[in-house]
Each structure stands twice: as structure tokens, then as C-alpha cells.
Design a protein around this motif. Structure first.
Motif, PDB file in Angstrom:
ATOM      1  N   LEU A   1       0.877  -1.173   0.000  1.00  0.00           N
ATOM      2  CA  LEU A   1       0.000   0.000   0.000  1.00  0.00           C
ATOM      3  C   LEU A   1       0.913   1.222   0.000  1.00  0.00           C
ATOM      4  N   VAL A   2       0.784   2.046  -1.024  1.00  0.00           N
ATOM      5  CA  VAL A   2       1.572   3.275  -1.114  1.00  0.00           C
ATOM      6  C   VAL A   2       0.674   4.458  -0.813  1.00  0.00           C
ATOM      7  N   LEU A   3       1.137   5.326   0.069  1.00  0.00           N
ATOM      8  CA  LEU A   3       0.426   6.575   0.365  1.00  0.00           C
ATOM      9  C   LEU A   3       1.241   7.714  -0.244  1.00  0.00           C
ATOM     10  N   TYR A   4       0.559   8.585  -0.979  1.00  0.00           N
ATOM     11  CA  TYR A   4       1.251   9.711  -1.619  1.00  0.00           C
ATOM     12  C   TYR A   4       0.838  11.006  -0.941  1.00  0.00           C
ATOM     13  N   ARG A   5       1.824  11.780  -0.505  1.00  0.00           N
ATOM     14  CA  ARG A   5       1.503  13.112   0.009  1.00  0.00           C
ATOM     15  C   ARG A   5       2.154  14.154  -0.883  1.00  0.00           C
ATOM     16  N   GLN A   6       1.326  15.132  -1.299  1.00  0.00           N
ATOM     17  CA  GLN A   6       1.832  16.154  -2.215  1.00  0.00           C
ATOM     18  C   GLN A   6       2.670  17.191  -1.477  1.00  0.00           C
ATOM     19  N   LEU A   7       3.756  17.613  -2.112  1.00  0.00           N
ATOM     20  CA  LEU A   7       4.566  18.708  -1.562  1.00  0.00           C
ATOM     21  C   LEU A   7       3.769  19.997  -1.718  1.00  0.00           C
ATOM     22  N   PRO A   8       3.838  20.898  -0.741  1.00  0.00           N
ATOM     23  CA  PRO A   8       3.115  22.165  -0.888  1.00  0.00           C
ATOM     24  C   PRO A   8       3.491  22.857  -2.203  1.00  0.00           C
TER      25      PRO A   8
ATOM     26  N   ARG B   1       4.467  17.179  -6.978  1.00  0.00           N
ATOM     27  CA  ARG B   1       5.387  16.078  -6.750  1.00  0.00           C
ATOM     28  C   ARG B   1       5.057  15.486  -5.388  1.00  0.00           C
ATOM     29  N   TYR B   2       5.359  14.208  -5.224  1.00  0.00           N
ATOM     30  CA  TYR B   2       4.856  13.502  -4.042  1.00  0.00           C
ATOM     31  C   TYR B   2       5.940  12.795  -3.252  1.00  0.00           C
ATOM     32  N   LEU B   3       5.674  12.672  -1.955  1.00  0.00           N
ATOM     33  CA  LEU B   3       6.421  11.744  -1.118  1.00  0.00           C
ATOM     34  C   LEU B   3       5.617  10.446  -1.166  1.00  0.00           C
ATOM     35  N   ALA B   4       6.248   9.332  -1.534  1.00  0.00           N
ATOM     36  CA  ALA B   4       5.566   8.028  -1.557  1.00  0.00           C
ATOM     37  C   ALA B   4       5.972   7.260  -0.308  1.00  0.00           C
ATOM     38  N   TYR B   5       4.992   6.815   0.469  1.00  0.00           N
ATOM     39  CA  TYR B   5       5.272   6.183   1.766  1.00  0.00           C
ATOM     40  C   TYR B   5       4.597   4.817   1.843  1.00  0.00           C
ATOM     41  N   LEU B   6       5.388   3.803   2.191  1.00  0.00           N
ATOM     42  CA  LEU B   6       4.841   2.453   2.418  1.00  0.00           C
ATOM     43  C   LEU B   6       5.059   2.118   3.892  1.00  0.00           C
ATOM     44  N   PRO B   7       4.087   2.470   4.771  1.00  0.00           N
ATOM     45  CA  PRO B   7       4.283   2.246   6.202  1.00  0.00           C
ATOM     46  C   PRO B   7       4.315   0.752   6.535  1.00  0.00           C
TER      47      PRO B   7
ATOM     48  N   LYS C   1      17.092  14.516  -5.312  1.00  0.00           N
ATOM     49  CA  LYS C   1      17.821  14.887  -4.085  1.00  0.00           C
ATOM     50  C   LYS C   1      17.470  16.294  -3.595  1.00  0.00           C
ATOM     51  N   LEU C   2      17.263  17.204  -4.538  1.00  0.00           N
ATOM     52  CA  LEU C   2      16.969  18.589  -4.177  1.00  0.00           C
ATOM     53  C   LEU C   2      15.629  18.693  -3.447  1.00  0.00           C
ATOM     54  N   LEU C   3      14.600  18.055  -4.025  1.00  0.00           N
ATOM     55  CA  LEU C   3      13.276  18.113  -3.406  1.00  0.00           C
ATOM     56  C   LEU C   3      13.247  17.331  -2.086  1.00  0.00           C
TER      57      LEU C   3
ATOM     58  N   ALA D   1      11.087   2.641  -9.966  1.00  0.00           N
ATOM     59  CA  ALA D   1      10.807   3.146 -11.324  1.00  0.00           C
ATOM     60  C   ALA D   1       9.337   3.541 -11.441  1.00  0.00           C
ATOM     61  N   HIS D   2       8.457   2.697 -10.899  1.00  0.00           N
ATOM     62  CA  HIS D   2       7.015   2.955 -10.979  1.00  0.00           C
ATOM     63  C   HIS D   2       6.653   4.218 -10.182  1.00  0.00           C
ATOM     64  N   LEU D   3       7.198   4.354  -8.987  1.00  0.00           N
ATOM     65  CA  LEU D   3       6.851   5.501  -8.125  1.00  0.00           C
ATOM     66  C   LEU D   3       7.382   6.810  -8.727  1.00  0.00           C
ATOM     67  N   LYS D   4       8.521   6.719  -9.383  1.00  0.00           N
ATOM     68  CA  LYS D   4       9.079   7.906 -10.047  1.00  0.00           C
ATOM     69  C   LYS D   4       8.130   8.357 -11.165  1.00  0.00           C
ATOM     70  N   GLN D   5       7.629   7.373 -11.907  1.00  0.00           N
ATOM     71  CA  GLN D   5       6.663   7.654 -12.983  1.00  0.00           C
ATOM     72  C   GLN D   5       5.399   8.326 -12.447  1.00  0.00           C
ATOM     73  N   GLN D   6       5.046   7.958 -11.210  1.00  0.00           N
ATOM     74  CA  GLN D   6       3.834   8.515 -10.588  1.00  0.00           C
ATOM     75  C   GLN D   6       4.057   9.916 -10.033  1.00  0.00           C
ATOM     76  N   GLY D   7       5.294  10.422 -10.175  1.00  0.00           N
ATOM     77  CA  GLY D   7       5.570  11.790  -9.707  1.00  0.00           C
ATOM     78  C   GLY D   7       6.188  11.853  -8.319  1.00  0.00           C
ATOM     79  N   ALA D   8       6.666  10.711  -7.812  1.00  0.00           N
ATOM     80  CA  ALA D   8       7.301  10.722  -6.486  1.00  0.00           C
ATOM     81  C   ALA D   8       8.707  11.291  -6.584  1.00  0.00           C
ATOM     82  N   PHE D   9       9.075  12.170  -5.632  1.00  0.00           N
ATOM     83  CA  PHE D   9      10.440  12.689  -5.594  1.00  0.00           C
ATOM     84  C   PHE D   9      11.246  11.974  -4.513  1.00  0.00           C
ATOM     85  N   SER D  10      10.532  11.243  -3.616  1.00  0.00           N
ATOM     86  CA  SER D  10      11.210  10.522  -2.551  1.00  0.00           C
ATOM     87  C   SER D  10      10.324   9.363  -2.103  1.00  0.00           C
ATOM     88  N   VAL D  11      10.959   8.252  -1.713  1.00  0.00           N
ATOM     89  CA  VAL D  11      10.213   7.071  -1.267  1.00  0.00           C
ATOM     90  C   VAL D  11      10.636   6.754   0.161  1.00  0.00           C
TER      91      VAL D  11
END
Length: 372
Positions: free
Chosen positions: A57-64, A68-74, A359-361, A95-105
Motif C-alpha cells: 500500500l503506497v500513500l502519496y503526500r503532495q509537496l506544498p 510532486r509527491y512523497l511516496a510512503y509504504l508504512p 535529491k533537491l526536493l 521506477a514505478h513511483l518515479k513515474q507517478q511523480g514521487a520525488f522521494s520514497v
């Protein structure tokens, strides 16, 4: 073994979780409905025969302000962490999470690295030179877990900070568990320390009664929880959070979440929520009034919850997070003392890991989180 990864339906995800001996409650599909401030996705790993062999289960939180998103698998994903080809599981995910717009996992492998039994912790508490759990020699070490950590580092994953830089949803690295598999209930009770056993008897003598509640009792739960929040100085979650949690988790599985009250002379003195996934049962949230402590409602309630977990065929009763500090002046010391009394064991997970895809984001998020 060649693996492919793709989005799966919630039904597929749930069926996979139900086929496992256990998985974290943070990895069941309905957990996405508890965490409404995140967008979610269900991921599935398939082997070359098209069999579903892993899920997350991946949870995506958008950066203000940016898309772009933080992808989190708790406490996930639910994969074969000890597979020699761990990168074949994790590379397609990145690769998949990057495609979804994640900048960090961020993920939390459900892999235990060390365990300490109650006797070892008790000896540690009495030793003035011991300040932290990891100063004590572990009673069990999982060598394969060290290999997992080593592989993650080689792949470019970074060990997350304990407490996750103000990131409010991080999962505990240290937990306290009572193993139930292949044990008689009498043997479990004998493992409790004298004080616990005395307190359970005391509650029984005083006529403390432990009952299960339903959705309609969540307002009463909230009353006790808010008293606890004032006393322990934390910000309570709103009643709507627990109502949503109850509804979505029990719609997914009617036995996923339970509510317990310990009452004396008709007055509720303490309450707790319990979560169940396969053979793993968690004591999730606890609450108690400032009155009636002398009749030991919390001990009575824990003993009833543990017995119910045992009756369900649970392999572990999990008392959730503890701090690794054994300093008597630490405000969380009472918590570990209470839990050690159950005679179980402390477990240390390999912790949460981050993979900065940008890395920057990723750095910007760290700064943003530390200022909150």
C-alpha cells in the motif's frame, strides 16, 4: 526470478494479505481510507507465471505548491525481504513511483533485527551503566536482517532518522510483543511479573468488568482518550478519526478493529482499541480516567485483550511502540516498565528507509518538516 510490478485492485490486494500469516495493519487496503489526507495506490508484484507474490500500500503526500509527491509504504511492502535478489523487487517499485511523480520514497521493512527478553531488560534497567536498550546484549539476533540493511544501503537507500524529522506518521522502530504461538495460556500468565499478576487479581476482586464496545461507544472512548491527552500532554485525534477507522477497517474485515472498556460499578475507567490482521494482534490506542486507578482497570483490560487474541489463534500480541531509553527520568520510561511486566520481549525493526529520487526536493522536504 523475473518480477513485474503493476497497480492491482483492492480486492486482489486484500486477497493477498489474507493469504499471508500476518502483515501490518498499515498495509491493508482499508488503511488508505483511514489516512484521507494521502492519495493511495495498491501495488502488486507478479512472478513469471503471473502469480501475485507481493503487495504494497503506497500513500502519496503532495509537496506544498508543486505536483510532486512523497511516496510512503508504512511497515511495508509485504514482499520476501530475505530474497537474495532484493533489488529485483525494489528497482521496479522505484521506477514505478518515479513515474507517478514521487520525488522521494519512504518505506518500513517489516523485518526484526534484534529481540530482548523481559529478564534482560529488567537487568538492564537495574544497571546504572545501561542507558538504552541497545546497550544490553540482545537475547536473539536475526543475521538475515543485517543482510537486508546491508543490501538496502548498497542500493542507495538511506536509513531514516529515528522519529523521521518531524514527519508525524512514522512507525515505531522499537515495539513490545508477547509471543503466543505454541504456548499455553497459563504459561503466558506465569510470564507476567508479580506486580502484574497481583494487579490482575486485585481488579478481579474489586469486580472490574471488561466489555467490548461498538461504533456507538466511540464517543465514550473519546471522553477517556481526551482526559489521557491532557494528562500526558499530547494532541488527541478527533472523534471522526476513530469513527472513520472503525467503519472502513470493519467493512474490510468485520474483526479488524475492536474496542474494549474496563469498568467498575458501571463507570468506564479505561479503554483501548485493538487491531487484527491474520495472526498478528495489536493493542493500538489506550486511554484511562484519572480516577479509579486503585482497582487496576488497565491490567484487567490488557489481560482480557490478550486472552481474546489467544482465543483467536494469534501468534503475537503486540503492545506497539516503546522508546529505547532505559533512563528512569525519561517521560516514556513508565511505558516500557508497564509493558515489560507482561513478560514478553522488545523487538527492534530495521527502521524506516528513504530513497531520494530527486535529491533537491528530498532535501527541501527535510527542511520543511524540521521547521513545522
Amino acid at each position: 526470478m523475473s518480477l513485474t510490478l503493476r497497480t492491482i485492485s483492492r480486492e486482489q490486494h486484500l486477497a493477498f494479505i489474507q493469504s499471508q500469516p500476518s502483515a501490518s495493519h498499515c498495509q491493508v487496503p482499508a488503511w488508505a481510507d483511514v489516512k484521507t489526507e494521502w492519495r493511495s495506490e495498491n501495488l502488486g508484484w507478479f512472478d513469471k507465471d503471473g502469480m501475485l507474490v507481493g503487495a504494497g500500500l503506497v500513500l502519496y503526500r503532495q509537496l506544498p505548491k508543486i505536483k510532486r509527491y512523497l511516496a510512503y509504504l508504512p511497515e511495508g511492502p509485504v514482499i520476501n525481504w530475505f530474497a537474495p535478489n532484493l533489488d529485483e523487487w525494489l528497482q521496479p517499485m522505484l521506477a514505478h513511483l518515479k513515474q507517478q511523480g514521487a520525488f522521494s520514497v519512504k518505506m518500513g521493512p517489516p523485518v526484526v533485527i534484534r529481540r530482548w527478553n523481559a529478564a534482560a531488560i529488567k537487568a538492564g534497567i537495574q544497571d546504572p551503566d545501561v542507558k538504552r536498550l541497545r546497550d544490553i546484549e540482545a537475547t536473539h539476533i536475526e543475521p538475515r536482517a543485517f543482510e537486508v540493511a546491508d543490501r538496502l544501503r548498497k542500493m542507495g537507500w538511506q536509513q531514516g532518522e529515528d522519529g523521521g524529522a518531524g514527519f508525524g506518521d512514522v512507525q515505531p522502530r522499537y515495539v513490545y510483543q508477547v509471543p503466543l504461538a505454541n504456548r499455553a495460556l497459563d504459561d503466558v500468565l506465569k510470564g507476567f511479573n508479580q506486580l502484574w499478576r497481583r494487579n490482575i487479581k486485585k481488579a478481579e476482586k474489586a469486580g472490574v468488568e471488561v466489555v467490548q464496545g461498538g461504533y456507538e461507544d466511540l464517543a465514550e472512548w473519546q471522553r477517556l482518550y481526551e482526559i489521557t491527552a491532557v494528562r500526558d500532554k499530547f494532541r488527541p485525534r478527533p472523534l471522526s478519526y476513530f469513527q472513520r477507522m472503525w467503519t472502513v477497517l470493519n467493512n474490510e474485515d468485520p474483526n479488524r478493529m475492536r474496542l474494549y472498556f474496563a469498568r467498575h460499578n458501571g463507570v468506564n475507567l479505561s479503554a483501548a482499541t485493538m487491531l487484527v490482521v491474520g495472526g498478528h494482534v495489536w493493542y493500538s490506542y489506550g486511554a484511562s480516567d484519572n480516577i479509579g486507578r486503585e482497582v487496576r482497570p488497565s491490567n484487567a483490560m490488557q489481560w482480557r485483550m490478550l486472552r481474546d487474541a489467544y482465543a483467536m489463534g494469534a501468534t503475537v500480541y503486540d503492545l506497539r511502540g516503546i522508546s529505547d531509553s532505559l533512563d528512569e527520568n525519561d517521560h516514556l520510561f513508565g511505558l516500557i516498565q508497564f509493558k515489560v511486566g507482561t513478560g514478553g520481549e522488545a523487538a527492534e525493526y530495521v527502521g524506516e528507509w528513504d530513497f531520494p529520487l530527486n535529491k533537491l526536493l528530498h532535501k527541501a522536504l527535510d527542511i520543511y518538516m524540521s521547521r513545522r
